[in-house]
Write a protein that holds these residues in place. Structure first.
Motif, PDB file in Angstrom:
ATOM      1  N   PRO A  11      -1.588  -0.243  -8.844  1.00 21.98           N
ATOM      2  CA  PRO A  11      -1.200   1.154  -9.067  1.00 21.98           C
ATOM      3  C   PRO A  11      -1.008   1.441 -10.554  1.00 21.98           C
ATOM      4  CG  PRO A  11       0.021   0.245  -7.217  1.00 21.98           C
ATOM      5  CD  PRO A  11      -0.724  -0.902  -7.833  1.00 21.98           C
ATOM      6  N   GLY A  12      -1.580   2.549 -11.022  1.00 18.09           N
ATOM      7  CA  GLY A  12      -1.489   2.911 -12.426  1.00 18.09           C
ATOM      8  C   GLY A  12      -2.561   2.302 -13.301  1.00 18.09           C
TER       9      GLY A  12
ATOM     10  N   LEU B  19       2.468   5.241 -14.211  1.00 22.93           N
ATOM     11  CA  LEU B  19       3.052   5.434 -12.886  1.00 22.93           C
ATOM     12  C   LEU B  19       4.267   6.349 -12.929  1.00 22.93           C
ATOM     13  CD1 LEU B  19       2.876   1.885 -11.266  1.00 22.93           C
ATOM     14  CD2 LEU B  19       1.739   3.959 -10.463  1.00 22.93           C
TER      15      LEU B  19
ATOM     16  N   HIS C  64       4.553   9.970 -10.978  1.00 23.78           N
ATOM     17  CA  HIS C  64       5.595  10.320 -10.010  1.00 23.78           C
ATOM     18  C   HIS C  64       6.376  11.549 -10.469  1.00 23.78           C
ATOM     19  CE1 HIS C  64       4.952   7.031  -7.307  1.00 23.78           C
ATOM     20  NE2 HIS C  64       5.213   6.100  -8.201  1.00 23.78           N
TER      21      HIS C  64
ATOM     22  N   ALA D 251       8.032   3.229  -9.351  1.00 19.51           N
ATOM     23  CA  ALA D 251       7.094   2.509 -10.212  1.00 19.51           C
ATOM     24  C   ALA D 251       7.431   1.031 -10.310  1.00 19.51           C
ATOM     25  CB  ALA D 251       7.067   3.133 -11.604  1.00 19.51           C
TER      26      ALA D 251
ATOM     27  N   ASP E 235       5.742   0.253  -5.881  1.00 17.38           N
ATOM     28  CA  ASP E 235       4.467   0.142  -6.594  1.00 17.38           C
ATOM     29  C   ASP E 235       4.259  -1.254  -7.158  1.00 17.38           C
ATOM     30  OD1 ASP E 235       3.662   2.759  -6.122  1.00 17.38           O
ATOM     31  OD2 ASP E 235       4.507   3.525  -7.997  1.00 17.38           O
TER      32      ASP E 235
END
Length: 215
Positions: free
Chosen positions: A36-37, A172, A176, A190, A194
């Motif tokens: 993620p990210g 991230l 958000h 995050a 995540d």
């Protein structure tokens, strides 16, 4: 990322590698994955834009998020984004369908995930049979459980995006916050859910065709 070294690359190099896969009259599938990210959605969309609609179309994995009401029933809403909060079989069937589409086949429609409502919209992305390259992106393209290997088997190349961890975390938190979370809530997601997903996803990098850090 044992067994796989990180390759520095420019976006222009990615475009040329993707262009080499986009052979008119053939159907190729390119997958982008990463934690993620990592920038998957942005890079995938930019690649498709650079190649143009005659050569490439984007069909993301995120369209197969299970609906929130389903996640509530399953008791999984608090970890939305984990591998078992997706319709992995539905995603595999989509990738199999576009792989076998053929130049004279019917249009295949893929779903799209809308972050502003945190839900997927079905049949939102038309995949035309004449388009040679389908770009797909998502966290779990290299997972070896459930239906994920069925999808991977149909993908010609999977590129794992591996930015520096602090860059990924910063992205991230901003993401958000952009969708309504407070700074505290954004940091919680995050560095919590995540990051647990990131550890699992990073363990799959050794199965990628390329592990890339954009310069």
């Amino acid at each position: 990322m044992s067994g796989q070294s990180v390759q520095d690359a420019s976006f222009d190099e990615l475009v040329e590698w993707a262009r080499a896969l986009a052979v008119p009259g053939q159907r190729r599938i390119l997958g982008l994955t990463g934690a993620p990210g990592a920038g998957k959605s942005t890079v995938a969309a930019d690649l498709v834009d650079a190649l143009g609609p005659d050569l490439a179309v984007l069909a993301p994995m995120d369209g197969f998020h299970l609906a929130n009401e389903v996640l509530i029933d399953l008791g999984r809403l608090d970890r939305k984004g984990a591998h078992d909060t997706f319709d992995d079989d539905g995603y595999a069937r989509l990738i199999e369908a576009v792989r076998g589409q053929g130049p004279d086949g019917p249009i295949v429609y893929a779903p799209r995930f809308r972050r502003e409502i945190e839900e997927s919209i079905g049949s939102a992305i038309p995949v035309l049979p004449s388009v040679p390259l389908v770009v797909t992106e998502g966290n779990y393209l290299l997972m070896e459980i459930d239906a994920w290997p069925r999808a991977h088997a149909q993908i010609d190349e999977v590129w794992f995006l591996a930015p520096d961890t602090d860059v990924r975390h910063h992205r991230l938190v901003l993401r958000h916050e952009a969708y309504g979370k407070t700074p505290e809530e954004a940091a919680f997601w995050a560095l919590g859910s995540d990051e647990r997903n990131a550890e699992l996803i990073t363990s799959t990098a050794e199965r990628a065709d390329r592990v890339l850090r954009l310069r």
